[in-house]
Design a protein around this motif. Structure first.
Motif, short mmCIF file in Angstrom:
data_model
loop_
_atom_site.label_atom_id
_atom_site.label_comp_id
_atom_site.label_asym_id
_atom_site.label_seq_id
_atom_site.Cartn_x
_atom_site.Cartn_y
_atom_site.Cartn_z
N ALA A 180 0.83 -1.21 0.00
CA ALA A 180 0.00 0.00 0.00
C ALA A 180 0.87 1.25 0.00
CB ALA A 180 -0.92 0.00 1.21
N ILE A 181 1.94 1.25 0.78
CA ILE A 181 2.86 2.39 0.79
C ILE A 181 3.50 2.55 -0.58
CG2 ILE A 181 4.97 3.34 1.79
CD1 ILE A 181 4.27 1.75 4.36
N ALA A 182 3.91 1.42 -1.17
CA ALA A 182 4.54 1.47 -2.49
C ALA A 182 3.60 2.06 -3.53
CB ALA A 182 4.97 0.06 -2.90
N THR A 183 2.34 1.67 -3.48
CA THR A 183 1.36 2.20 -4.41
C THR A 183 1.20 3.71 -4.24
OG1 THR A 183 0.16 0.09 -4.43
CG2 THR A 183 -1.04 2.04 -5.18
N ASP A 184 1.09 4.15 -3.00
CA ASP A 184 0.94 5.58 -2.72
C ASP A 184 2.17 6.37 -3.17
OD1 ASP A 184 -1.53 5.10 -1.62
OD2 ASP A 184 -0.82 5.14 0.46
N CYS A 185 3.34 5.74 -3.15
CA CYS A 185 4.58 6.43 -3.52
C CYS A 185 4.92 6.27 -4.99
CB CYS A 185 5.73 5.91 -2.67
SG CYS A 185 5.62 6.32 -0.92
N GLY A 186 4.04 5.64 -5.75
CA GLY A 186 4.26 5.52 -7.19
C GLY A 186 5.25 4.45 -7.59
N ARG A 187 5.49 3.47 -6.70
CA ARG A 187 6.39 2.37 -7.05
C ARG A 187 5.64 1.31 -7.85
NH1 ARG A 187 9.02 5.96 -4.78
NH2 ARG A 187 10.79 5.58 -3.38
N GLU A 188 6.38 0.58 -8.68
CA GLU A 188 5.80 -0.54 -9.41
C GLU A 188 5.53 -1.68 -8.43
OE1 GLU A 188 4.11 -2.20 -12.55
OE2 GLU A 188 5.40 -0.48 -12.97
N VAL A 189 4.32 -2.24 -8.49
CA VAL A 189 3.94 -3.34 -7.62
C VAL A 189 3.77 -4.60 -8.45
CG1 VAL A 189 2.15 -4.26 -6.10
CG2 VAL A 189 2.88 -1.89 -5.87
N MET A 190 4.41 -5.68 -8.03
CA MET A 190 4.36 -6.96 -8.72
C MET A 190 4.02 -8.05 -7.70
SD MET A 190 7.85 -6.22 -10.86
CE MET A 190 8.40 -5.04 -9.61
N ALA A 191 3.60 -9.21 -8.19
CA ALA A 191 3.20 -10.28 -7.27
C ALA A 191 3.46 -11.64 -7.89
CB ALA A 191 1.72 -10.14 -6.91
N VAL A 192 3.80 -12.60 -7.04
CA VAL A 192 4.02 -13.99 -7.45
C VAL A 192 2.72 -14.75 -7.24
CG1 VAL A 192 5.29 -16.11 -6.96
CG2 VAL A 192 6.46 -13.89 -6.84
N PRO A 193 2.12 -15.30 -8.27
CA PRO A 193 0.85 -16.02 -8.10
C PRO A 193 1.06 -17.33 -7.35
CG PRO A 193 1.69 -16.35 -10.31
CD PRO A 193 2.61 -15.36 -9.66
N GLY A 194 -0.01 -17.82 -6.73
CA GLY A 194 0.07 -19.08 -6.00
C GLY A 194 -1.23 -19.83 -6.06
N ASP A 195 -1.26 -20.98 -5.42
CA ASP A 195 -2.46 -21.81 -5.41
C ASP A 195 -3.64 -21.04 -4.83
OD1 ASP A 195 -0.93 -23.84 -6.38
OD2 ASP A 195 -0.75 -24.92 -4.48
N ALA A 196 -4.78 -21.18 -5.45
CA ALA A 196 -5.97 -20.44 -5.01
C ALA A 196 -6.41 -20.83 -3.60
CB ALA A 196 -7.11 -20.66 -5.99
N ASP A 197 -6.10 -22.05 -3.17
CA ASP A 197 -6.56 -22.50 -1.86
C ASP A 197 -5.50 -22.36 -0.77
OD1 ASP A 197 -4.89 -24.43 -2.83
OD2 ASP A 197 -6.23 -26.14 -2.43
N ARG A 198 -4.38 -21.73 -1.07
CA ARG A 198 -3.34 -21.51 -0.05
C ARG A 198 -3.50 -20.11 0.51
NH1 ARG A 198 1.58 -21.87 -2.79
NH2 ARG A 198 1.67 -24.12 -2.50
N TRP A 199 -3.56 -19.98 1.87
CA TRP A 199 -3.86 -18.68 2.47
C TRP A 199 -2.80 -17.65 2.08
CZ3 TRP A 199 -0.83 -15.74 5.59
CH2 TRP A 199 0.30 -16.35 6.15
N GLY A 200 -1.54 -18.07 1.96
CA GLY A 200 -0.49 -17.12 1.65
C GLY A 200 -0.53 -16.59 0.24
N SER A 201 -1.34 -17.21 -0.61
CA SER A 201 -1.48 -16.74 -1.99
C SER A 201 -2.58 -15.69 -2.13
CB SER A 201 -1.78 -17.92 -2.92
OG SER A 201 -0.74 -18.87 -2.89
N ASP A 202 -3.34 -15.48 -1.08
CA ASP A 202 -4.48 -14.56 -1.15
C ASP A 202 -4.04 -13.16 -1.53
OD1 ASP A 202 -7.17 -13.68 -0.80
OD2 ASP A 202 -6.64 -12.95 1.20
N GLY A 203 -3.00 -12.65 -0.88
CA GLY A 203 -2.53 -11.30 -1.18
C GLY A 203 -2.00 -11.15 -2.59
N PRO A 204 -1.02 -11.99 -2.99
CA PRO A 204 -0.50 -11.86 -4.36
C PRO A 204 -1.56 -12.08 -5.43
CG PRO A 204 0.99 -13.16 -3.01
CD PRO A 204 -0.25 -12.96 -2.20
N ASN A 205 -2.42 -13.09 -5.27
CA ASN A 205 -3.44 -13.33 -6.29
C ASN A 205 -4.41 -12.16 -6.39
OD1 ASN A 205 -2.28 -15.79 -6.78
ND2 ASN A 205 -3.85 -17.00 -5.75
N HIS A 206 -4.72 -11.54 -5.24
CA HIS A 206 -5.58 -10.36 -5.25
C HIS A 206 -4.91 -9.22 -6.02
CE1 HIS A 206 -8.26 -7.17 -3.88
NE2 HIS A 206 -7.18 -6.50 -3.46
#
Length: 366
Positions: A240-266
């Motif tokens: 969220a801070i990166a977005t507000d500061c104009g930084r590029e945001v990227m994410a590593v996708p993961g399994d849809a049923d793994r809780w840790g993938s919720d943020g990146p997949n979103h």
């Protein structure tokens, strides 16, 4: 005391952080004047009598002792007015007026990327963070993270595997090892990059320190990759801070049923660039043509990096002789450091001369 020592003195007053230091500088015009006038701090909005009294208990001897303790451990103070103060920090909320640094900060011109994620990373997340850190560091990208367990630790270790630069932003003083199992890692990072904190020596990690340090991670990086983490995780606050500061945001996708993938997949669903490996980062950030390893692999001037053309040629010969090979297998066959192999392979991949297969294997195009 000079301006830098006075800034240190302000930071040593319990309860005085970046916002209050800024208020004092606005009121008095300089750290020296603010320090001389600390008897009148109770007149400054947001300071009050208790903090003014605390300031009077910080004397010149305490400040100089702190300065010498930093020097004795190979660390230093970097202030917002210094030439080596990272320029990106001016873009974050409440830029820290004082940093405590052990090691060498990356030059402003060097590409830098934050790799962040959960402390409770899965084996997939740990493997991905370490591989990203290694591959990006091997081609000259400074890897920034927070030294926490999980994704942060894996990213730092990967950058060291890649023989590159990594910066750890701490939520404690430079002399406090946290988490305790990362003592050796901290020492390696100080030699191959830098340890950075806004907290004076002796400061223990507190829950509120880590959200605050996230803005420094963003300020040191030109982009952020989220590897794993729920949508309520601290890593998402960094995003969220990166977005507000104009930084590029990227994410590593993961399994849809793994809780840790919720943020990146979103994030991917919301339009963040999808990252599978380092080449995706280099393409997204526009860094693909910035490194000599890539230019040589694409057939440009080999004199820019002596010896790399020979490594590239030997990699191609090795891949001709075998169907597919991993980086470790190639390093053994070519007899070159893993960091050198990674840099050359990424260049060849970007030039279309090798292809990356699932499982971290490489082959020639068919």
């Amino acid at each position: 005391m000079d301006e830098r020592l006075c800034l240190l003195a302000l930071r040593l007053v319990p309860g005085i952080g970046p916002k209050r230091i800024t208020a004092l500088l606005d009121r008095y015009g300089s750290a020296q004047e603010a320090w001389r006038a600390r008897g009148t701090w109770d007149e400054v909005p947001g300071i009050g009598t208790a903090l003014a009294a605390a300031a009077r208990r910080v004397d010149e001897r305490l400040v100089e002792t702190h300065w010498h303790r930093l020097a004795a451990m190979g660390a230093r103070v970097v202030t917002s007015g210094d030439a080596d103060y990272p320029p990106g920090l001016h873009q974050v909320p409440s830029p820290p007026p004082v940093l405590f640094v052990k090691g060498a900060l990356p030059p402003a011109a060097q590409p830098s990327l934050a790799i962040v994620g959960t402390r409770r990373a899965s084996p997939y997340g740990l493997r991905t963070a370490r591989t990203l850190g290694r591959d990006l560091a091997a081609v000259g990208v400074a890897v920034i993270s927070g030294l926490a367990r999980g994704v942060d630790t894996a990213a730092h270790r990967g950058a060291l595997d890649g023989q590159g630069t990594t910066v750890a932003v701490l939520g404690s003083g430079l002399d406090v090892v946290y988490p305790p199992e990362n003592r050796d890692l901290m020492e390696e990072i100080a030699v191959n990059g830098a340890l950075v904190t806004e907290y004076p020596l002796g400061t223990q990690p507190q829950p509120g320190h880590f959200p605050a340090r996230n803005r420094i991670i963003v300020g040191l990086a030109q982009g952020v990759v989220l590897v794993e983490g729920s949508r309520r995780s601290g890593a998402m606050r960094t995003v969220a801070i990166a977005t507000d500061c104009g930084r590029e945001v990227m994410a590593v996708p993961g399994d849809a049923d793994r809780w840790g993938s919720d943020g990146p997949n979103h994030l991917v669903r919301e339009g963040a660039a999808l990252v599978r490996h380092a080449v995706d980062v280099l393409d997204t950030m526009g860094w693909a043509a910035m490194f000599p390893a890539m230019e040589i692999a694409a057939g440009c001037d080999p004199e820019q990096v002596p010896g790399l053309q020979d490594v590239t040629a030997r990699l191609l010969v090795a891949l001709q002789a075998s169907a597919t090979l991993t980086i470790d297998e190639l390093a053994a066959m070519v007899e070159a450091p893993v960091g050198t192999i990674v840099g050359a392979l990424i260049g060849l991949e970007l030039a279309g001369r090798v292809i990356r297969l699932p499982g971290g294997r490489f082959s020639l195009p068919r």
